[in-house]
Design an enzyme around this catalytic site. Structure first.
Site, PDB file in Angstrom:
ATOM      1  N   TYR A  68       0.823  -1.216   0.000  1.00  0.00           N
ATOM      2  CA  TYR A  68       0.000   0.000   0.000  1.00  0.00           C
ATOM      3  C   TYR A  68       0.857   1.266   0.000  1.00  0.00           C
ATOM      4  O   TYR A  68       0.480   2.270  -0.620  1.00  0.00           O
ATOM      5  CB  TYR A  68      -0.984  -0.003   1.182  1.00  0.00           C
ATOM      6  CG  TYR A  68      -2.145  -0.933   0.937  1.00  0.00           C
ATOM      7  CD1 TYR A  68      -3.126  -0.602   0.008  1.00  0.00           C
ATOM      8  CD2 TYR A  68      -2.231  -2.160   1.587  1.00  0.00           C
ATOM      9  CE1 TYR A  68      -4.180  -1.459  -0.252  1.00  0.00           C
ATOM     10  CE2 TYR A  68      -3.293  -3.025   1.332  1.00  0.00           C
ATOM     11  CZ  TYR A  68      -4.261  -2.665   0.408  1.00  0.00           C
ATOM     12  OH  TYR A  68      -5.304  -3.510   0.141  1.00  0.00           O
ATOM     13  N   ARG A  71       1.705   2.008  -3.511  1.00  0.00           N
ATOM     14  CA  ARG A  71       0.561   2.558  -4.257  1.00  0.00           C
ATOM     15  C   ARG A  71       0.283   3.990  -3.830  1.00  0.00           C
ATOM     16  O   ARG A  71      -0.068   4.847  -4.649  1.00  0.00           O
ATOM     17  CB  ARG A  71      -0.675   1.682  -4.047  1.00  0.00           C
ATOM     18  CG  ARG A  71      -0.535   0.327  -4.729  1.00  0.00           C
ATOM     19  CD  ARG A  71      -1.713  -0.573  -4.461  1.00  0.00           C
ATOM     20  NE  ARG A  71      -2.934  -0.069  -5.069  1.00  0.00           N
ATOM     21  CZ  ARG A  71      -4.148  -0.507  -4.749  1.00  0.00           C
ATOM     22  NH1 ARG A  71      -4.294  -1.455  -3.835  1.00  0.00           N
ATOM     23  NH2 ARG A  71      -5.215  -0.009  -5.337  1.00  0.00           N
ATOM     24  N   GLN A 101     -15.047   2.553  -7.234  1.00  0.00           N
ATOM     25  CA  GLN A 101     -14.364   1.456  -6.532  1.00  0.00           C
ATOM     26  C   GLN A 101     -12.901   1.830  -6.317  1.00  0.00           C
ATOM     27  O   GLN A 101     -12.167   1.099  -5.677  1.00  0.00           O
ATOM     28  CB  GLN A 101     -14.429   0.176  -7.378  1.00  0.00           C
ATOM     29  CG  GLN A 101     -15.839  -0.330  -7.588  1.00  0.00           C
ATOM     30  CD  GLN A 101     -15.895  -1.333  -8.734  1.00  0.00           C
ATOM     31  OE1 GLN A 101     -15.640  -2.519  -8.561  1.00  0.00           O
ATOM     32  NE2 GLN A 101     -16.250  -0.877  -9.913  1.00  0.00           N
ATOM     33  N   ASN A 102     -12.499   2.962  -6.880  1.00  0.00           N
ATOM     34  CA  ASN A 102     -11.078   3.332  -6.831  1.00  0.00           C
ATOM     35  C   ASN A 102     -10.698   3.929  -5.483  1.00  0.00           C
ATOM     36  O   ASN A 102     -11.463   4.662  -4.878  1.00  0.00           O
ATOM     37  CB  ASN A 102     -10.752   4.330  -7.943  1.00  0.00           C
ATOM     38  CG  ASN A 102     -10.965   3.720  -9.315  1.00  0.00           C
ATOM     39  OD1 ASN A 102     -11.093   2.493  -9.423  1.00  0.00           O
ATOM     40  ND2 ASN A 102     -11.014   4.536 -10.334  1.00  0.00           N
ATOM     41  N   VAL A 103      -9.477   3.629  -5.082  1.00  0.00           N
ATOM     42  CA  VAL A 103      -8.963   4.196  -3.831  1.00  0.00           C
ATOM     43  C   VAL A 103      -8.115   5.437  -4.114  1.00  0.00           C
ATOM     44  O   VAL A 103      -7.585   6.047  -3.196  1.00  0.00           O
ATOM     45  CB  VAL A 103      -8.175   3.137  -3.016  1.00  0.00           C
ATOM     46  CG1 VAL A 103      -9.121   2.078  -2.473  1.00  0.00           C
ATOM     47  CG2 VAL A 103      -7.080   2.478  -3.846  1.00  0.00           C
ATOM     48  N   ASP A 104      -7.990   5.804  -5.395  1.00  0.00           N
ATOM     49  CA  ASP A 104      -7.283   7.052  -5.695  1.00  0.00           C
ATOM     50  C   ASP A 104      -8.227   8.244  -5.481  1.00  0.00           C
ATOM     51  O   ASP A 104      -9.444   8.072  -5.307  1.00  0.00           O
ATOM     52  CB  ASP A 104      -6.690   7.022  -7.116  1.00  0.00           C
ATOM     53  CG  ASP A 104      -7.752   7.015  -8.221  1.00  0.00           C
ATOM     54  OD1 ASP A 104      -8.650   7.873  -8.190  1.00  0.00           O
ATOM     55  OD2 ASP A 104      -7.665   6.156  -9.129  1.00  0.00           O
ATOM     56  N   HIS A 119     -14.449   1.381  -1.818  1.00  0.00           N
ATOM     57  CA  HIS A 119     -13.336   0.562  -1.314  1.00  0.00           C
ATOM     58  C   HIS A 119     -12.304   1.375  -0.550  1.00  0.00           C
ATOM     59  O   HIS A 119     -11.175   0.925  -0.382  1.00  0.00           O
ATOM     60  CB  HIS A 119     -12.682  -0.195  -2.485  1.00  0.00           C
ATOM     61  CG  HIS A 119     -13.596  -1.216  -3.111  1.00  0.00           C
ATOM     62  ND1 HIS A 119     -13.401  -1.738  -4.368  1.00  0.00           N
ATOM     63  CD2 HIS A 119     -14.725  -1.800  -2.627  1.00  0.00           C
ATOM     64  CE1 HIS A 119     -14.382  -2.614  -4.641  1.00  0.00           C
ATOM     65  NE2 HIS A 119     -15.188  -2.653  -3.601  1.00  0.00           N
ATOM     66  N   THR A 190     -14.560  -0.663 -15.388  1.00  0.00           N
ATOM     67  CA  THR A 190     -14.551  -1.716 -14.358  1.00  0.00           C
ATOM     68  C   THR A 190     -14.948  -3.037 -14.992  1.00  0.00           C
ATOM     69  O   THR A 190     -15.853  -3.092 -15.833  1.00  0.00           O
ATOM     70  CB  THR A 190     -15.476  -1.391 -13.160  1.00  0.00           C
ATOM     71  OG1 THR A 190     -15.599  -2.574 -12.344  1.00  0.00           O
ATOM     72  CG2 THR A 190     -16.851  -0.926 -13.573  1.00  0.00           C
ATOM     73  N   SER A 191     -14.272  -4.100 -14.554  1.00  0.00           N
ATOM     74  CA  SER A 191     -14.573  -5.427 -15.087  1.00  0.00           C
ATOM     75  C   SER A 191     -15.845  -5.992 -14.465  1.00  0.00           C
ATOM     76  O   SER A 191     -16.318  -7.039 -14.883  1.00  0.00           O
ATOM     77  CB  SER A 191     -13.398  -6.370 -14.820  1.00  0.00           C
ATOM     78  OG  SER A 191     -13.159  -6.465 -13.426  1.00  0.00           O
TER      79      SER A 191
HETATM   80  P1  OAD Z   1     -10.226  -4.359 -13.018  1.00  0.00           P
HETATM   81  O1  OAD Z   1      -8.757  -4.371 -13.170  1.00  0.00           O
HETATM   82  O2  OAD Z   1     -10.896  -5.619 -12.628  1.00  0.00           O
HETATM   83  O3  OAD Z   1     -10.904  -3.881 -14.367  1.00  0.00           O
HETATM   84  C1  OAD Z   1     -10.431  -2.742 -15.036  1.00  0.00           C
HETATM   85  C2  OAD Z   1     -11.323  -2.473 -16.215  1.00  0.00           C
HETATM   86  O4  OAD Z   1     -10.852  -1.290 -16.842  1.00  0.00           O
HETATM   87  C3  OAD Z   1     -11.317  -3.565 -17.270  1.00  0.00           C
HETATM   88  O5  OAD Z   1     -12.659  -3.867 -17.663  1.00  0.00           O
HETATM   89  C4  OAD Z   1     -10.531  -2.961 -18.432  1.00  0.00           C
HETATM   90  O6  OAD Z   1     -10.962  -3.415 -19.710  1.00  0.00           O
HETATM   91  C5  OAD Z   1     -10.839  -1.485 -18.238  1.00  0.00           C
HETATM   92  N1  OAD Z   1      -9.833  -0.568 -18.807  1.00  0.00           N
HETATM   93  C6  OAD Z   1      -8.513  -0.735 -19.003  1.00  0.00           C
HETATM   94  N2  OAD Z   1      -7.956   0.359 -19.533  1.00  0.00           N
HETATM   95  C7  OAD Z   1      -8.951   1.267 -19.672  1.00  0.00           C
HETATM   96  C8  OAD Z   1      -9.031   2.601 -20.161  1.00  0.00           C
HETATM   97  N3  OAD Z   1      -7.952   3.257 -20.615  1.00  0.00           N
HETATM   98  N4  OAD Z   1     -10.226   3.224 -20.131  1.00  0.00           N
HETATM   99  C9  OAD Z   1     -11.333   2.573 -19.677  1.00  0.00           C
HETATM  100  N5  OAD Z   1     -11.311   1.322 -19.214  1.00  0.00           N
HETATM  101  C10 OAD Z   1     -10.157   0.668 -19.213  1.00  0.00           C
HETATM  102  O7  OAD Z   1     -10.569  -3.159 -12.005  1.00  0.00           O
HETATM  103  P2  OAD Z   1     -11.905  -2.914 -11.182  1.00  0.00           P
HETATM  104  O8  OAD Z   1     -13.088  -3.420 -11.908  1.00  0.00           O
HETATM  105  O9  OAD Z   1     -11.895  -1.491 -10.786  1.00  0.00           O
HETATM  106  O10 OAD Z   1     -10.857  -3.919  -4.986  1.00  0.00           O
HETATM  107  O11 OAD Z   1     -11.645  -3.807  -9.913  1.00  0.00           O
HETATM  108  C11 OAD Z   1     -12.603  -3.861  -8.901  1.00  0.00           C
HETATM  109  C12 OAD Z   1     -11.929  -4.088  -7.586  1.00  0.00           C
HETATM  110  O12 OAD Z   1     -11.062  -5.214  -7.669  1.00  0.00           O
HETATM  111  C13 OAD Z   1     -11.009  -2.961  -7.158  1.00  0.00           C
HETATM  112  O13 OAD Z   1     -11.676  -1.886  -6.564  1.00  0.00           O
HETATM  113  C14 OAD Z   1     -10.105  -3.643  -6.184  1.00  0.00           C
HETATM  114  C15 OAD Z   1      -9.827  -4.898  -6.976  1.00  0.00           C
HETATM  115  O14 OAD Z   1      -9.446  -6.007  -6.241  1.00  0.00           O
HETATM  116  C16 OAD Z   1     -10.229  -4.167  -3.829  1.00  0.00           C
HETATM  117  O15 OAD Z   1      -9.008  -4.193  -3.741  1.00  0.00           O
HETATM  118  C17 OAD Z   1     -11.146  -4.393  -2.682  1.00  0.00           C
END
Ligand code: OAD
Length: 247
Positions: A68, A71, A101-104, A119, A190-191
């Protein structure tokens, strides 16, 4: 450039249309913050169960704090991008609620005023024993590492104010209430694989226009009929704003 576009807000009865935005790591990717599950993402390099779960944290505090701290330090070196800035500028003409969901803190640094973090926030710290007690939550400069022996107000070991795997998500009920009030709903970067956040797409009122901006196909959203912009956040947000004028 886009910030000068003439938006046509819905202002019948002097009410601003309510845009609710759910963001994930992808919105910050073009600022230089790596995502979790893309190739080269954090969870391809680090083991989340070792470093970002509450049990892993208890087993090896030093390794988790180091993860952390890195980060936190990296966040101090990046800036909000066009997508963050456009969302902030939309507040001139719309009511905009961001659930992230971002911590930034890039939404806040861009100027968004209504941001709910699901988060947690890397810029804040709390204590191991009472992580959600307001009296334990304080800010700590991003480039100051958290070290073993740092104490929160309750006397317990200081830790980042982030939700770890295995912990509850206290803001999820507020998030559901916000999504239920959406006139327009947009998901960015977000995925949709981590619950309960991923389930928010099911809380949108019937017939609300829904969009998703992501370079990849996100089945969970397209299956529900979301309009996909298969694009990066910075390009997709411009396409979204153009479409907003037609709603
Ligand atoms: P992920 O890494 O799972 O997903 C990121 C998403 O962003 C994917 O769908 C990519 O296709 C997309 N992506 C990549 N580059 C991009 C761009 N330039 N513009 C737009 N989209 C883009 O991240 P999250 O879904 O945010 O939680 O992950 C959810 C949670 O999982 C996080 O908050 C964190 C993690 O574990 C905790 O740590 C509790």
């Amino acid at each position: 450039m886009l910030l000068n576009l003439h938006y046509q807000p819905h202002d019948d009865m002097n009410e601003k249309k309510h845009i609710v935005v759910l963001t994930g790591a992808g919105i910050s990717a073009e600022s230089g913050v790596v995502t979790f599950r893309d190739i080269g993402g954090l969870w391809h390099i680090y083991n989340p169960m070792e470093l970002a779960s509450i049990n892993g944290f208890r087993r090896n505090r030093e390794a988790a704090l180091d993860f952390y701290n890195k980060r936190r330090a990296q966040l101090a070196t990046v800036e909000p991008n066009h997508a963050h800035k456009v969302l902030a500028a939309l507040e001139n003409d719309y009511r905009v609620s961001i659930i992230t969901q971002n911590v930034d803190d890039l939404h806040e640094r861009a100027g968004s005023t209504d941001v709910l973090h699901l988060h947690g926030e890397l810029s804040k710290v709390t204590g191991m024993n009472n992580p959600n007690d307001r009296r334990c939550i304080t800010t700590k400069p991003l480039n100051e590492p958290i070290v073993i022996g740092d104490k929160a107000a309750d006397g317990s070991q200081m830790r980042p104010f982030v939700v770890m795997f295995g912990e509850p998500v206290p803001n999820i009920t507020r998030a559901h209430n916000i999504v239920e009030q959406a006139d327009v709903f947009v998901v960015i970067g977000t995925s949709l694989t981590v619950y309960p956040a991923a389930d928010l797409i099911n809380a949108v009122p019937y017939n609300t226009p829904c969009f998703i901006i992501d370079p990849n196909e996100i089945d969970a959203a397209t299956d529900l009929g979301f309009t996909p912009f298969k694009d990066t956040a910075c390009r997709g947000i411009d396409r979204f704003v153009e479409l907003l004028n037609e709603l």
